[in-house]
Motif scaffolding. Structure first.
Motif, PDB file in Angstrom:
ATOM      1  N   PRO A   6       8.898  36.721 -14.682  1.00 13.42           N
ATOM      2  CA  PRO A   6       8.070  35.782 -14.868  1.00 13.42           C
ATOM      3  C   PRO A   6       7.801  35.787 -16.685  1.00 13.42           C
ATOM      4  O   PRO A   6       7.911  36.835 -17.251  1.00 13.42           O
ATOM      5  N   GLN A   7       7.786  34.296 -17.413  1.00 15.11           N
ATOM      6  CA  GLN A   7       7.555  34.360 -18.507  1.00 15.11           C
ATOM      7  C   GLN A   7       6.306  35.133 -19.130  1.00 15.11           C
ATOM      8  O   GLN A   7       6.527  35.713 -20.234  1.00 15.11           O
ATOM      9  N   LYS A  12       4.786  39.688 -22.433  1.00 13.94           N
ATOM     10  CA  LYS A  12       3.947  41.205 -22.530  1.00 13.94           C
ATOM     11  C   LYS A  12       5.038  42.196 -22.860  1.00 13.94           C
ATOM     12  O   LYS A  12       4.757  43.209 -23.912  1.00 13.94           O
ATOM     13  N   LEU A  13       6.306  42.144 -22.354  1.00 14.92           N
ATOM     14  CA  LEU A  13       7.276  43.191 -22.959  1.00 14.92           C
ATOM     15  C   LEU A  13       7.587  43.209 -24.171  1.00 14.92           C
ATOM     16  O   LEU A  13       7.755  44.187 -25.095  1.00 14.92           O
ATOM     17  N   VAL A  14       7.782  41.697 -24.652  1.00 16.12           N
ATOM     18  CA  VAL A  14       8.335  41.653 -26.272  1.00 16.12           C
ATOM     19  C   VAL A  14       7.236  41.998 -27.224  1.00 16.12           C
ATOM     20  O   VAL A  14       7.414  42.729 -28.110  1.00 16.12           O
ATOM     21  N   VAL A  55      13.708  33.777 -33.595  1.00 19.56           N
ATOM     22  CA  VAL A  55      14.623  33.941 -32.935  1.00 19.56           C
ATOM     23  C   VAL A  55      14.185  34.532 -31.495  1.00 19.56           C
ATOM     24  O   VAL A  55      14.616  33.853 -30.381  1.00 19.56           O
ATOM     25  N   MET A  56      13.499  35.403 -31.453  1.00 16.13           N
ATOM     26  CA  MET A  56      12.638  35.796 -30.200  1.00 16.13           C
ATOM     27  C   MET A  56      11.744  34.603 -29.591  1.00 16.13           C
ATOM     28  O   MET A  56      11.885  34.373 -28.272  1.00 16.13           O
ATOM     29  N   ALA A  57      11.228  33.735 -30.448  1.00 16.82           N
ATOM     30  CA  ALA A  57      10.525  32.611 -29.640  1.00 16.82           C
ATOM     31  C   ALA A  57      11.592  31.724 -29.335  1.00 16.82           C
ATOM     32  O   ALA A  57      11.446  31.003 -28.263  1.00 16.82           O
ATOM     33  N   TYR A  58      12.568  31.387 -29.711  1.00 14.21           N
ATOM     34  CA  TYR A  58      13.792  30.580 -29.323  1.00 14.21           C
ATOM     35  C   TYR A  58      14.203  31.072 -27.876  1.00 14.21           C
ATOM     36  O   TYR A  58      14.221  30.068 -27.071  1.00 14.21           O
ATOM     37  N   PHE A  59      14.662  32.390 -27.788  1.00 13.03           N
ATOM     38  CA  PHE A  59      15.141  32.792 -26.584  1.00 13.03           C
ATOM     39  C   PHE A  59      14.060  32.743 -25.512  1.00 13.03           C
ATOM     40  O   PHE A  59      14.200  32.979 -24.494  1.00 13.03           O
ATOM     41  N   LEU A  60      12.813  33.213 -25.836  1.00 18.49           N
ATOM     42  CA  LEU A  60      11.824  33.140 -24.993  1.00 18.49           C
ATOM     43  C   LEU A  60      11.498  31.737 -24.358  1.00 18.49           C
ATOM     44  O   LEU A  60      11.330  31.678 -23.000  1.00 18.49           O
ATOM     45  N   LEU A  67      16.310  38.082 -23.424  1.00 19.16           N
ATOM     46  CA  LEU A  67      15.203  39.041 -23.953  1.00 19.16           C
ATOM     47  C   LEU A  67      14.936  40.341 -23.071  1.00 19.16           C
ATOM     48  O   LEU A  67      14.797  41.574 -23.658  1.00 19.16           O
ATOM     49  N   VAL A  68      14.735  40.164 -21.515  1.00 19.42           N
ATOM     50  CA  VAL A  68      14.562  41.496 -21.013  1.00 19.42           C
ATOM     51  C   VAL A  68      15.856  42.588 -20.942  1.00 19.42           C
ATOM     52  O   VAL A  68      15.588  43.424 -20.937  1.00 19.42           O
TER      53      VAL A  68
END
Length: 201
Positions: A6-7, A12-14, A55-60, A67-68
């Motif tokens: 789940p997103q 939370k992980l990131v 970059v993280m926002a894009y892949f999220l 990202l996981v």
């Protein structure tokens, strides 16, 4: 079968990694320097962290499962565990030594060289990002997943391990970007370590 994370869980992980990771890198760089008046470090962290957040926002948004995969840190293979532990030593020295260099004035890296090194860091990072876009299975750990295939497009057309090339460019340029000649020495030790990792793969 839906095995997607789940997103909200990915966020939370990131988020937890960023909350720990960003202050840690600031401490690793600035504590040895003993001062915040370290312009090379501020520029380096800006060119490293600001693009990383985008970059993280894009892949999220696009592929949160990627990202996981990138959050996995534990290697399964014994040889890879040893290689990762060995790599940690030069990786830390690359960030710690420049601060000590700043404190004790061991190096006098010209401003132009610092700027060129910053550009190389950005170029290395952009190559890594291109790999991420091309290869959604680019995990931190060595593993083969269901549906994974050999990538032959994008930067993979030119070199078999473009992520390692980008990483090496970043880390070898990092000492000069932080104003240190001495920290280039441990950075060079990453070359045989990555070669060992590739051979073991």
């Amino acid at each position: 079968e839906n095995t997607q994370t789940p997103q909200s869980e990915v966020i939370k992980l990131v988020g937890s990694r960023l909350i720990i990771g960003i202050p840690a890198i600031f401490l690793i760089i600035f504590l040895p320097a003993g001062t915040l008046a370290y312009w090379e470090a501020w520029i380096y962290l800006a060119i490293l962290l600001i693009p990383m957040l985008f970059v993280m926002a894009y892949f999220l948004k696009k592929t949160p499962e990627f990202l996981v995969r990138r959050m996995k840190l534990k290697e399964k293979e014994g040889e890879q565990k040893i290689i990762v532990k060995l790599a940690a030593i030069p990786l830390l020295l690359v960030l710690i030594l420049p601060g000590l260099d700043k404190r004790f004035g061991w190096s006098n890296v010209p401003v132009l060289m610092v700027i060129v090194a910053d550009i190389l860091v950005i170029m290395g990072y952009m190559l890594v990002v291109l790999v991420f876009k091309e290869n959604q299975f680019a995990s931190r750990v060595i593993e083969v997943e269901k549906g994974q295939t050999v990538i032959q497009s994008g930067p993979y057309r030119f070199v078999r391990h473009p992520m390692y090339v980008g990483t090496l460019i970043m880390y070898i340029a990092t000492p000069l970007a932080l104003g240190s000649y001495w920290a280039v020495i441990p950075a060079l030790f990453l070359i045989p370590i990555l070669v060992a990792r590739i051979i073991n793969e």
